[in-house]
Design a protein around this motif. Structure first.
Motif, PDB file in Angstrom:
ATOM      1  N   ASN A  99     -16.184  44.140  28.169  1.00 40.14           N
ATOM      2  CA  ASN A  99     -15.764  43.353  27.012  1.00 40.14           C
ATOM      3  C   ASN A  99     -15.690  41.897  27.435  1.00 40.14           C
ATOM      4  OD1 ASN A  99     -14.540  42.054  24.892  1.00 40.14           O
ATOM      5  ND2 ASN A  99     -12.856  43.513  24.670  1.00 40.14           N
ATOM      6  N   PRO A 100     -16.571  41.026  26.939  1.00 40.03           N
ATOM      7  CA  PRO A 100     -16.574  39.632  27.385  1.00 40.03           C
ATOM      8  C   PRO A 100     -15.283  38.883  27.094  1.00 40.03           C
ATOM      9  CG  PRO A 100     -17.977  39.922  25.449  1.00 40.03           C
ATOM     10  CD  PRO A 100     -17.622  41.294  25.937  1.00 40.03           C
ATOM     11  N   LEU A 101     -14.495  39.378  26.156  1.00 35.29           N
ATOM     12  CA  LEU A 101     -13.234  38.706  25.823  1.00 35.29           C
ATOM     13  C   LEU A 101     -12.180  38.879  26.912  1.00 35.29           C
ATOM     14  CD1 LEU A 101     -12.914  39.505  22.012  1.00 35.29           C
ATOM     15  CD2 LEU A 101     -13.803  37.436  23.097  1.00 35.29           C
ATOM     16  N   VAL A 102     -12.389  39.834  27.802  1.00 37.34           N
ATOM     17  CA  VAL A 102     -11.434  40.038  28.898  1.00 37.34           C
ATOM     18  C   VAL A 102     -12.120  39.849  30.249  1.00 37.34           C
ATOM     19  CG1 VAL A 102      -9.837  41.483  27.605  1.00 37.34           C
ATOM     20  CG2 VAL A 102     -11.776  42.552  28.754  1.00 37.34           C
ATOM     21  N   ASP A 103     -13.128  38.986  30.283  1.00 34.83           N
ATOM     22  CA  ASP A 103     -13.820  38.657  31.527  1.00 34.83           C
ATOM     23  C   ASP A 103     -12.893  37.799  32.387  1.00 34.83           C
ATOM     24  OD1 ASP A 103     -15.460  37.714  33.553  1.00 34.83           O
ATOM     25  OD2 ASP A 103     -17.117  37.197  32.244  1.00 34.83           O
ATOM     26  N   MET A 104     -12.457  38.314  33.534  1.00 37.37           N
ATOM     27  CA  MET A 104     -11.489  37.619  34.373  1.00 37.37           C
ATOM     28  C   MET A 104     -12.067  36.398  35.075  1.00 37.37           C
ATOM     29  SD  MET A 104      -8.563  39.068  33.950  1.00 37.37           S
ATOM     30  CE  MET A 104      -9.033  39.382  32.248  1.00 37.37           C
ATOM     31  N   SER A 105     -13.406  36.241  35.066  1.00 37.61           N
ATOM     32  CA  SER A 105     -13.975  35.040  35.665  1.00 37.61           C
ATOM     33  C   SER A 105     -13.813  33.827  34.755  1.00 37.61           C
ATOM     34  CB  SER A 105     -15.460  35.257  36.004  1.00 37.61           C
ATOM     35  OG  SER A 105     -16.244  35.349  34.835  1.00 37.61           O
ATOM     36  N   LEU A 106     -13.528  34.066  33.483  1.00 44.82           N
ATOM     37  CA  LEU A 106     -13.309  32.978  32.525  1.00 44.82           C
ATOM     38  C   LEU A 106     -11.817  32.645  32.514  1.00 44.82           C
ATOM     39  CD1 LEU A 106     -15.565  34.261  29.590  1.00 44.82           C
ATOM     40  CD2 LEU A 106     -16.213  32.834  31.547  1.00 44.82           C
ATOM     41  N   VAL A 107     -11.347  32.076  33.616  1.00 42.32           N
ATOM     42  CA  VAL A 107      -9.913  31.907  33.808  1.00 42.32           C
ATOM     43  C   VAL A 107      -9.287  31.001  32.759  1.00 42.32           C
ATOM     44  CG1 VAL A 107      -9.913  32.440  36.264  1.00 42.32           C
ATOM     45  CG2 VAL A 107     -10.373  30.102  35.528  1.00 42.32           C
ATOM     46  N   TRP A 108     -10.016  29.985  32.314  1.00 36.49           N
ATOM     47  CA  TRP A 108      -9.478  29.067  31.310  1.00 36.49           C
ATOM     48  C   TRP A 108      -9.329  29.757  29.947  1.00 36.49           C
ATOM     49  CZ3 TRP A 108     -14.389  29.368  33.068  1.00 36.49           C
ATOM     50  CH2 TRP A 108     -15.416  29.457  32.129  1.00 36.49           C
ATOM     51  N   PHE A 109     -10.265  30.645  29.639  1.00 35.68           N
ATOM     52  CA  PHE A 109     -10.213  31.373  28.373  1.00 35.68           C
ATOM     53  C   PHE A 109      -9.071  32.387  28.383  1.00 35.68           C
ATOM     54  CE2 PHE A 109     -11.786  34.798  25.500  1.00 35.68           C
ATOM     55  CZ  PHE A 109     -11.842  34.060  24.324  1.00 35.68           C
ATOM     56  N   GLN A 110      -8.859  33.038  29.527  1.00 31.45           N
ATOM     57  CA  GLN A 110      -7.739  33.970  29.642  1.00 31.45           C
ATOM     58  C   GLN A 110      -6.402  33.232  29.534  1.00 31.45           C
ATOM     59  OE1 GLN A 110      -8.415  37.071  29.328  1.00 31.45           O
ATOM     60  NE2 GLN A 110     -10.607  36.642  29.511  1.00 31.45           N
ATOM     61  N   ALA A 111      -6.353  31.999  30.054  1.00 31.55           N
ATOM     62  CA  ALA A 111      -5.136  31.192  29.905  1.00 31.55           C
ATOM     63  C   ALA A 111      -4.860  30.912  28.433  1.00 31.55           C
ATOM     64  CB  ALA A 111      -5.276  29.882  30.675  1.00 31.55           C
ATOM     65  N   ALA A 112      -5.933  30.668  27.675  1.00 36.77           N
ATOM     66  CA  ALA A 112      -5.775  30.431  26.239  1.00 36.77           C
ATOM     67  C   ALA A 112      -5.235  31.667  25.535  1.00 36.77           C
ATOM     68  CB  ALA A 112      -7.120  30.010  25.640  1.00 36.77           C
ATOM     69  N   TRP A 113      -5.734  32.845  25.908  1.00 35.95           N
ATOM     70  CA  TRP A 113      -5.261  34.090  25.297  1.00 35.95           C
ATOM     71  C   TRP A 113      -3.758  34.281  25.517  1.00 35.95           C
ATOM     72  CZ3 TRP A 113      -6.825  36.592  21.460  1.00 35.95           C
ATOM     73  CH2 TRP A 113      -8.153  36.956  21.243  1.00 35.95           C
ATOM     74  N   ARG A 114      -3.291  33.928  26.717  1.00 37.61           N
ATOM     75  CA  ARG A 114      -1.872  34.144  27.026  1.00 37.61           C
ATOM     76  C   ARG A 114      -0.964  33.289  26.142  1.00 37.61           C
ATOM     77  NH1 ARG A 114      -3.801  34.055  32.328  1.00 37.61           N
ATOM     78  NH2 ARG A 114      -3.051  31.930  32.646  1.00 37.61           N
ATOM     79  N   LEU A 115      -1.510  32.217  25.596  1.00 36.54           N
ATOM     80  CA  LEU A 115      -0.707  31.308  24.783  1.00 36.54           C
ATOM     81  C   LEU A 115      -0.797  31.615  23.294  1.00 36.54           C
ATOM     82  CD1 LEU A 115      -1.533  28.024  26.705  1.00 36.54           C
ATOM     83  CD2 LEU A 115       0.648  29.241  26.700  1.00 36.54           C
ATOM     84  N   LEU A 116      -1.501  32.676  22.940  1.00 30.93           N
ATOM     85  CA  LEU A 116      -1.635  33.051  21.538  1.00 30.93           C
ATOM     86  C   LEU A 116      -0.247  33.188  20.898  1.00 30.93           C
ATOM     87  CD1 LEU A 116      -4.015  33.827  19.621  1.00 30.93           C
ATOM     88  CD2 LEU A 116      -3.459  36.209  20.113  1.00 30.93           C
ATOM     89  N   GLY A 117      -0.062  32.554  19.757  1.00 31.58           N
ATOM     90  CA  GLY A 117       1.220  32.612  19.058  1.00 31.58           C
ATOM     91  C   GLY A 117       2.112  31.418  19.295  1.00 31.58           C
TER      92      GLY A 117
END
Length: 231
Positions: free
Chosen positions: A63-81
């Motif tokens: 699932n490209p939405l949980v690709d751990m190499s995209l560290v900046w995108f995962q940081a964005a997900w953690r801030l959802l809300g």
């Protein structure tokens, strides 16, 4: 593979990633770089397939939405809300994003979509140059390198007049026939996913210190109205 898996694998091999908390920060990135140097790998601080294999981890991405190499995108997900404070008050977390980057920012009543993107990239990719005045959404057209719509790409849009100065910026997570699905800040005064009309796009950008992504778009089912409130 999760950030916790990476941290545990680093620690077991004698490379200190800091707290095993599943959050990608400067200490974890530094530990990855030290590990890569010790193994003769490309020292970029990112856990791609070769580094993952050396750590004994499976880097398969289903699932490209949980690709751990995209560290900046995962940081964005953690801030959802995350939301700005009502009235004249300020969300101190948003103010701290600016402070950590040395950006002068008076309060969350000032549009903060560019600040959100700067925080996600600046807190995870320490070697990546940010554009001048990252608070200005359209300045992100000068960030990194040009790319296509793919997960993690910085997407820049116009607001109002296409030839004006107002804009909006966030991260691509997918698209449907009419709109891009964007994970961004200051979308109805919060970090959330919004559908933004494709004809408002000014361009996609990719971090210059990160290997090119898959280049593949993600097709999603339309959900909700097109966004008209990003300022």
């Amino acid at each position: 593979m999760t950030f916790t898996d990476i941290q545990q694998a680093l620690k077991s091999r004698g490379f200190d990633p800091g707290p095993i908390d599943g959050v990608w920060g400067t200490r974890t990135a530094a530990a990855v770089r030290a590990f890569q140097a010790s193994k003769g790998l490309t020292v970029d601080g990112l856990v791609g397939p070769r580094t993952a294999a050396a750590l004994g981890l499976d880097a398969t991405v289903t699932n490209p939405l949980v690709d751990m190499s995209l560290v900046w995108f995962q940081a964005a997900w953690r801030l959802l809300g995350t939301t700005e404070a009502p009235g004249t008050a300020n969300n101190t977390a948003i103010l701290q994003w600016a402070s950590a980057l040395g950006i002068r920012y008076k309060g969350d009543d000032v549009p903060w979509c560019g600040l959100f993107v700067a925080h996600c990239i600046g807190s995870t990719l320490s070697a990546e140059p940010l554009p001048n005045n990252p608070l200005s959404a359209r300045n992100w057209l000068k960030f990194g390198v040009q790319t296509t719509g793919q997960v993690g790409a910085v997407a820049v849009f116009y607001r109002g007049d296409p030839k004006g100065w107002l804009g909006h910026v966030g991260f691509y997570m997918g698209q449907d026939d009419k709109a891009y699905h964007i994970l961004g800040g200051n979308q109805s005064n919060a970090v959330r996913v919004a559908r933004i009309a494709k004809d408002r796009l000014l361009g996609f950008r990719w971090p210059s210190t990160v290997p090119p992504g898959s280049g593949k778009p993600v097709l999603l089912t339309p959900s909700g109205q097109l966004s008209t409130n990003e300022g």
